[in-house]
Design a protein around this motif. Sequence first.
Motif, PDB file in Angstrom:
ATOM      1  N   LEU A 134       1.071  -0.985   0.147  1.00  0.00           N
ATOM      2  CA  LEU A 134       0.132   0.289   0.037  1.00  0.00           C
ATOM      3  C   LEU A 134       0.924   1.721  -0.107  1.00  0.00           C
ATOM      4  O   LEU A 134       1.870   1.365   1.108  1.00  0.00           O
ATOM      5  N   VAL A 135       0.392   2.196  -1.023  1.00  0.00           N
ATOM      6  CA  VAL A 135       1.271   3.675  -0.978  1.00  0.00           C
ATOM      7  C   VAL A 135       0.694   4.343  -0.979  1.00  0.00           C
ATOM      8  O   VAL A 135      -0.772   4.649  -1.635  1.00  0.00           O
ATOM      9  N   LEU A 136       0.833   4.878   0.511  1.00  0.00           N
ATOM     10  CA  LEU A 136      -0.194   6.240   0.573  1.00  0.00           C
ATOM     11  C   LEU A 136       0.207   7.748   0.457  1.00  0.00           C
ATOM     12  O   LEU A 136       1.732   8.058   0.619  1.00  0.00           O
ATOM     13  N   ARG A 137      -0.399   8.604  -0.383  1.00  0.00           N
ATOM     14  CA  ARG A 137       0.694   9.991  -0.945  1.00  0.00           C
ATOM     15  C   ARG A 137      -0.928  10.366  -1.107  1.00  0.00           C
ATOM     16  O   ARG A 137      -1.262  11.940  -1.554  1.00  0.00           O
ATOM     17  N   SER A 138      -1.806  10.735   0.726  1.00  0.00           N
ATOM     18  CA  SER A 138      -3.023  11.405   0.556  1.00  0.00           C
ATOM     19  C   SER A 138      -3.003  12.011   2.202  1.00  0.00           C
ATOM     20  O   SER A 138      -3.303  11.523   2.700  1.00  0.00           O
ATOM     21  N   TRP A 139      -3.228  12.896   2.302  1.00  0.00           N
ATOM     22  CA  TRP A 139      -3.080  13.626   3.602  1.00  0.00           C
ATOM     23  C   TRP A 139      -4.537  13.318   4.078  1.00  0.00           C
ATOM     24  O   TRP A 139      -5.972  12.780   3.577  1.00  0.00           O
ATOM     25  N   ALA A 140      -4.771  13.030   6.048  1.00  0.00           N
ATOM     26  CA  ALA A 140      -5.717  12.584   6.740  1.00  0.00           C
ATOM     27  C   ALA A 140      -6.277  11.863   6.433  1.00  0.00           C
ATOM     28  O   ALA A 140      -7.712  11.451   6.373  1.00  0.00           O
ATOM     29  N   SER A 141      -5.744  10.654   5.938  1.00  0.00           N
ATOM     30  CA  SER A 141      -5.491   9.633   5.372  1.00  0.00           C
ATOM     31  C   SER A 141      -6.189   8.548   6.519  1.00  0.00           C
ATOM     32  O   SER A 141      -5.524   8.694   7.310  1.00  0.00           O
ATOM     33  N   VAL A 142      -6.980   7.398   6.571  1.00  0.00           N
ATOM     34  CA  VAL A 142      -7.356   6.647   8.165  1.00  0.00           C
ATOM     35  C   VAL A 142      -6.920   4.873   6.850  1.00  0.00           C
ATOM     36  O   VAL A 142      -7.031   4.657   6.249  1.00  0.00           O
ATOM     37  N   VAL A 143      -6.318   4.085   7.649  1.00  0.00           N
ATOM     38  CA  VAL A 143      -5.947   2.937   7.888  1.00  0.00           C
ATOM     39  C   VAL A 143      -6.581   1.836   8.204  1.00  0.00           C
ATOM     40  O   VAL A 143      -5.562   2.070   9.954  1.00  0.00           O
ATOM     41  N   ASP A 144      -7.171   1.222   9.040  1.00  0.00           N
ATOM     42  CA  ASP A 144      -7.608   0.643   9.846  1.00  0.00           C
ATOM     43  C   ASP A 144      -8.645  -0.413   9.934  1.00  0.00           C
ATOM     44  O   ASP A 144      -9.412  -0.072   9.819  1.00  0.00           O
ATOM     45  N   PRO A 145      -8.609  -1.668  10.331  1.00  0.00           N
ATOM     46  CA  PRO A 145      -7.327  -2.100  10.424  1.00  0.00           C
ATOM     47  C   PRO A 145      -6.406  -3.269   9.005  1.00  0.00           C
ATOM     48  O   PRO A 145      -8.138  -3.021   8.118  1.00  0.00           O
ATOM     49  N   VAL A 146      -6.433  -3.540   8.187  1.00  0.00           N
ATOM     50  CA  VAL A 146      -6.040  -3.460   7.224  1.00  0.00           C
ATOM     51  C   VAL A 146      -4.144  -4.788   7.121  1.00  0.00           C
ATOM     52  O   VAL A 146      -3.103  -4.062   7.156  1.00  0.00           O
ATOM     53  N   PRO A 147      -5.007  -5.964   7.383  1.00  0.00           N
ATOM     54  CA  PRO A 147      -3.358  -6.672   7.106  1.00  0.00           C
ATOM     55  C   PRO A 147      -2.437  -6.599   5.624  1.00  0.00           C
ATOM     56  O   PRO A 147      -3.257  -6.604   4.255  1.00  0.00           O
ATOM     57  N   VAL A 148      -1.010  -6.615   5.394  1.00  0.00           N
ATOM     58  CA  VAL A 148      -0.970  -6.676   4.813  1.00  0.00           C
ATOM     59  C   VAL A 148       0.813  -7.347   4.018  1.00  0.00           C
ATOM     60  O   VAL A 148       1.335  -7.206   5.164  1.00  0.00           O
ATOM     61  N   LEU A 149       0.278  -8.591   3.923  1.00  0.00           N
ATOM     62  CA  LEU A 149       1.198  -9.790   3.659  1.00  0.00           C
ATOM     63  C   LEU A 149       1.822  -9.908   2.357  1.00  0.00           C
ATOM     64  O   LEU A 149       1.432  -9.725   1.542  1.00  0.00           O
ATOM     65  N   GLY A 150       3.440 -10.001   2.520  1.00  0.00           N
ATOM     66  CA  GLY A 150       3.971 -10.508   1.697  1.00  0.00           C
ATOM     67  C   GLY A 150       4.284  -9.669   0.558  1.00  0.00           C
ATOM     68  O   GLY A 150       4.212  -9.905  -0.598  1.00  0.00           O
ATOM     69  N   ALA A 151       4.858  -8.086   0.968  1.00  0.00           N
ATOM     70  CA  ALA A 151       5.117  -7.324   0.271  1.00  0.00           C
ATOM     71  C   ALA A 151       5.809  -7.616  -0.285  1.00  0.00           C
ATOM     72  O   ALA A 151       6.651  -8.110   0.129  1.00  0.00           O
ATOM     73  N   ASN A 152       6.414  -7.793  -1.897  1.00  0.00           N
ATOM     74  CA  ASN A 152       8.261  -7.765  -2.411  1.00  0.00           C
ATOM     75  C   ASN A 152       8.694  -6.439  -1.863  1.00  0.00           C
ATOM     76  O   ASN A 152       9.728  -6.918  -1.427  1.00  0.00           O
ATOM     77  N   ARG A 153       8.314  -5.164  -1.301  1.00  0.00           N
ATOM     78  CA  ARG A 153       9.339  -4.152  -1.298  1.00  0.00           C
ATOM     79  C   ARG A 153       8.748  -3.603   0.560  1.00  0.00           C
ATOM     80  O   ARG A 153       8.698  -4.918   1.364  1.00  0.00           O
ATOM     81  N   HIS A 154       8.249  -3.021   0.198  1.00  0.00           N
ATOM     82  CA  HIS A 154       7.760  -2.217   2.169  1.00  0.00           C
ATOM     83  C   HIS A 154       6.059  -2.777   1.666  1.00  0.00           C
ATOM     84  O   HIS A 154       5.183  -2.536   0.976  1.00  0.00           O
ATOM     85  N   GLY A 155       5.565  -2.859   3.434  1.00  0.00           N
ATOM     86  CA  GLY A 155       4.416  -3.668   3.211  1.00  0.00           C
ATOM     87  C   GLY A 155       3.689  -2.014   3.803  1.00  0.00           C
ATOM     88  O   GLY A 155       2.494  -2.267   2.076  1.00  0.00           O
ATOM     89  N   ILE A 156       3.291  -1.007   3.810  1.00  0.00           N
ATOM     90  CA  ILE A 156       2.676   0.466   3.872  1.00  0.00           C
ATOM     91  C   ILE A 156       4.013   1.162   3.606  1.00  0.00           C
ATOM     92  O   ILE A 156       4.626   1.375   4.834  1.00  0.00           O
ATOM     93  N   ARG A 157       4.362   2.085   3.055  1.00  0.00           N
ATOM     94  CA  ARG A 157       4.277   3.195   2.413  1.00  0.00           C
ATOM     95  C   ARG A 157       3.727   4.299   2.093  1.00  0.00           C
ATOM     96  O   ARG A 157       3.155   4.387   1.249  1.00  0.00           O
ATOM     97  N   VAL A 158       3.891   5.812   2.993  1.00  0.00           N
ATOM     98  CA  VAL A 158       4.012   6.481   3.560  1.00  0.00           C
ATOM     99  C   VAL A 158       5.003   7.652   2.222  1.00  0.00           C
ATOM    100  O   VAL A 158       6.323   7.791   3.474  1.00  0.00           O
ATOM    101  N   THR A 159       4.349   8.133   1.141  1.00  0.00           N
ATOM    102  CA  THR A 159       5.987   9.118   0.536  1.00  0.00           C
ATOM    103  C   THR A 159       5.199  10.228  -0.031  1.00  0.00           C
ATOM    104  O   THR A 159       4.788  10.857  -0.105  1.00  0.00           O
ATOM    105  N   ASN A 160       6.471  11.034   0.119  1.00  0.00           N
ATOM    106  CA  ASN A 160       6.238  12.449   0.346  1.00  0.00           C
ATOM    107  C   ASN A 160       6.902  12.048  -1.438  1.00  0.00           C
ATOM    108  O   ASN A 160       5.706  12.513  -2.124  1.00  0.00           O
ATOM    109  N   PRO A 161       8.128  11.598  -2.127  1.00  0.00           N
ATOM    110  CA  PRO A 161       8.260  11.324  -3.633  1.00  0.00           C
ATOM    111  C   PRO A 161       6.731  10.220  -4.333  1.00  0.00           C
ATOM    112  O   PRO A 161       6.460   9.752  -3.746  1.00  0.00           O
ATOM    113  N   SER A 162       6.414  10.849  -5.301  1.00  0.00           N
ATOM    114  CA  SER A 162       6.051  10.385  -6.224  1.00  0.00           C
ATOM    115  C   SER A 162       6.259   9.005  -6.881  1.00  0.00           C
ATOM    116  O   SER A 162       8.094   8.580  -6.759  1.00  0.00           O
ATOM    117  N   ALA A 163       5.867   8.710  -7.534  1.00  0.00           N
ATOM    118  CA  ALA A 163       6.354   7.521  -8.805  1.00  0.00           C
ATOM    119  C   ALA A 163       7.671   7.543  -9.552  1.00  0.00           C
ATOM    120  O   ALA A 163       8.250   6.706  -9.450  1.00  0.00           O
TER     121      ALA A 163
END
Length: 356
Positions: A134-163
């Motif tokens: 999951l990649v979040l680049r949205s303010w005031a966002s809520v993730v609850d509850p969300v299991p994230v399993l077996g991501a090849n890179r990061h499970g949850i990424r909150v990011t300033n840079p875009s793609a």
Amino acid sequence: MRMAALLAMLAFLIPVTAAAAPVPSSTTLVECANTMSDGEQLNAAIRASLVGVEIVISGRCSIDSTIRLLGDRSYHGMSRTGTVIRQADGANLAALVASDSYLDDTDFTGDPVTLRSLTLEGNREANPRAGDGLVLRSWASVVDPVPVLGANRHGIRVTNPSANGTLLGNTQVNGRISACHVAESGGSGIRVEDPGNAVTDWQLTDNWIASAGAAGISLDNTAGWYVERNHVYDVAAGAIAAERLFGSSVSDNCIEDFAGFGIRASAQGEAASTVAHNRVVGTSGEVSAFVSVRINYGAAAVAVVANTLRDSGTRIGLDYQAATGTTATIASTGNLVTGVTTPRRVSSGVTVTTGI
């Protein structure tokens, strides 16, 4: 008889209003069939949705395209096991699910999104070139509850840079990630990527982070963050990295079965932060320090109180370091440090007090 006649007359005089127009549905239902068309079906429903709509997803979704999260909408599963979004074999997606502002390479944050009660499966064994869950680049966002399993890179990424690396020209604040189980990530379980100073003032609470290939929780920018009541375990490259503390709280976390470092924090001058009530026990390999605080610039103030650190081996319990030209006042009290060779190491430039 007179009363009956009067009521009949009143009924005749009261105008009959037209039936109210039906209220548009505020919910869009997407039913997955565990086929390769699930991703396009889900993205099409999101594209067609109006602001304020709740998109309800049911069943197992097999996707071969990134799910694009439009802002000002909520995305809700039937339950954590009743709704599963799984990366199809060989899809090798850069992200399983991502904010629109990330995919569109804008220089401003996306509008708020809410993600609840569904599971994301990265299927990393069949996607060796895939990216994040999951990649979040949205303010005031809520993730609850969300299991994230077996991501090849990061499970949850909150990011300033875009793609494509475009940086935000505004801020991305006031989000919350809680009650998520993030396991078997090739990189960090939860990663905050912020080369500027945009991703601040979030809450990261009550999560379980296990078996990450990099640090369990890794934040480039912890300014204004609450990092509290998380359980990080079975990590071989550090548990919690909290850089650039500035009015931050890293508290009540449980860390066990780790190597590399327990809690590694760095503090900015001009503000005060807290590292308190953490339990850091049970190493599984080489460890630099159980809890360390270093100073980035200026004169920092940090309270390091009531932490429990326990091991048997050649380790450092508490490590307080100030670089040349920096100073710090650290209120270090009530910490229980046992089973280490060096309970506390303090550099020049650091003044240790018991507080008031």
